[in-house]
Scaffold this motif. Structure first.
Motif, PDB file in Angstrom:
ATOM      1  N   VAL A   2       7.185  -2.414   3.553  1.00 17.24           N
ATOM      2  CA  VAL A   2       8.419  -2.367   4.335  1.00 17.24           C
ATOM      3  C   VAL A   2       8.238  -1.302   5.403  1.00 17.24           C
ATOM      4  CG1 VAL A   2      10.902  -1.883   4.277  1.00 17.24           C
ATOM      5  CG2 VAL A   2       9.819  -3.053   2.365  1.00 17.24           C
ATOM      6  N   SER A   3       8.631  -1.638   6.644  1.00 16.80           N
ATOM      7  CA  SER A   3       8.432  -0.698   7.749  1.00 16.80           C
ATOM      8  C   SER A   3       9.499  -0.899   8.806  1.00 16.80           C
ATOM      9  CB  SER A   3       7.048  -0.917   8.362  1.00 16.80           C
ATOM     10  OG  SER A   3       6.856  -0.045   9.456  1.00 16.80           O
ATOM     11  N   ALA A   4       9.629   0.097   9.674  1.00 15.55           N
ATOM     12  CA  ALA A   4      10.577  -0.006  10.786  1.00 15.55           C
ATOM     13  C   ALA A   4      10.014  -0.834  11.928  1.00 15.55           C
ATOM     14  CB  ALA A   4      10.936   1.392  11.283  1.00 15.55           C
ATOM     15  N   SER A   5       8.679  -1.048  11.958  1.00 18.60           N
ATOM     16  CA  SER A   5       8.097  -1.818  13.056  1.00 18.60           C
ATOM     17  C   SER A   5       7.174  -2.903  12.521  1.00 18.60           C
ATOM     18  CB  SER A   5       7.318  -0.903  13.996  1.00 18.60           C
ATOM     19  OG  SER A   5       6.136  -0.461  13.386  1.00 18.60           O
ATOM     20  N   ALA A   6       7.131  -4.002  13.254  1.00 20.40           N
ATOM     21  CA  ALA A   6       6.258  -5.115  12.878  1.00 20.40           C
ATOM     22  C   ALA A   6       4.794  -4.712  13.014  1.00 20.40           C
ATOM     23  CB  ALA A   6       6.558  -6.332  13.750  1.00 20.40           C
ATOM     24  N   GLY A   7       4.481  -3.914  14.010  1.00 20.84           N
ATOM     25  CA  GLY A   7       3.111  -3.475  14.223  1.00 20.84           C
ATOM     26  C   GLY A   7       2.566  -2.666  13.066  1.00 20.84           C
ATOM     27  N   ASN A   8       3.396  -1.796  12.518  1.00 19.38           N
ATOM     28  CA  ASN A   8       2.956  -0.998  11.376  1.00 19.38           C
ATOM     29  C   ASN A   8       2.722  -1.876  10.151  1.00 19.38           C
ATOM     30  OD1 ASN A   8       2.350   1.558  10.074  1.00 19.38           O
ATOM     31  ND2 ASN A   8       4.266   1.231   8.952  1.00 19.38           N
ATOM     32  N   CYS A   9       3.592  -2.851   9.919  1.00 20.21           N
ATOM     33  CA  CYS A   9       3.395  -3.784   8.794  1.00 20.21           C
ATOM     34  C   CYS A   9       2.054  -4.490   8.936  1.00 20.21           C
ATOM     35  CB  CYS A   9       4.504  -4.835   8.761  1.00 20.21           C
ATOM     36  SG  CYS A   9       6.023  -4.331   7.997  1.00 20.21           S
ATOM     37  N   LYS A  10       1.781  -5.015  10.102  1.00 20.04           N
ATOM     38  CA  LYS A  10       0.534  -5.737  10.340  1.00 20.04           C
ATOM     39  C   LYS A  10      -0.672  -4.829  10.160  1.00 20.04           C
ATOM     40  CE  LYS A  10      -1.776  -8.686  13.745  1.00 20.04           C
ATOM     41  NZ  LYS A  10      -2.824  -8.900  12.815  1.00 20.04           N
TER      42      LYS A  10
END
Length: 98
Positions: free
Chosen positions: A60-68
């Protein structure tokens, strides 16, 4: 908020029993949790097959980039393990509007 999931389908090397399977899969899960403490990891499928395993990873993250980024790093770590063969990896990304 973004939730990323990764499903890894792996083929285990010279494994002849479920006990041997556990001796390969448990350390792999522990290593993922140790290296990436922000992820949840579990064996999610092929529980009764001794040469196959399915491992699920979620973040779980605040940004899609960090999740990826985190899920890609987890996939690379598993892919470079010599005792297993990564057959497939499925990424999914969910946001709070889904």
């Amino acid at each position: 908020m973004y939730v990323g999931s990764l499903t890894l389908d792996i083929l285990l090397g010279d494994v002849r029993s479920l006990k041997q399977k556990r001796s390969v899969v448990r350390p792999l899960i522990a290593e993922l949790q140790r290296r990436y403490p922000s992820v949840a990891v579990a064996e999610t499928g092929n529980l009764d097959l001794h040469r196959r395993a399915e491992i699920g990873v979620a973040v779980v993250s605040a940004s899609a980039g960090n999740c990826k980024e985190v899920l890609d790093a987890c996939e690379r770590m598993v892919a470079f393990r010599p005792e297993i063969e990564l057959l497939s990896a499925r990424h999914r990304l969910y946001n709070d509007e889904d």
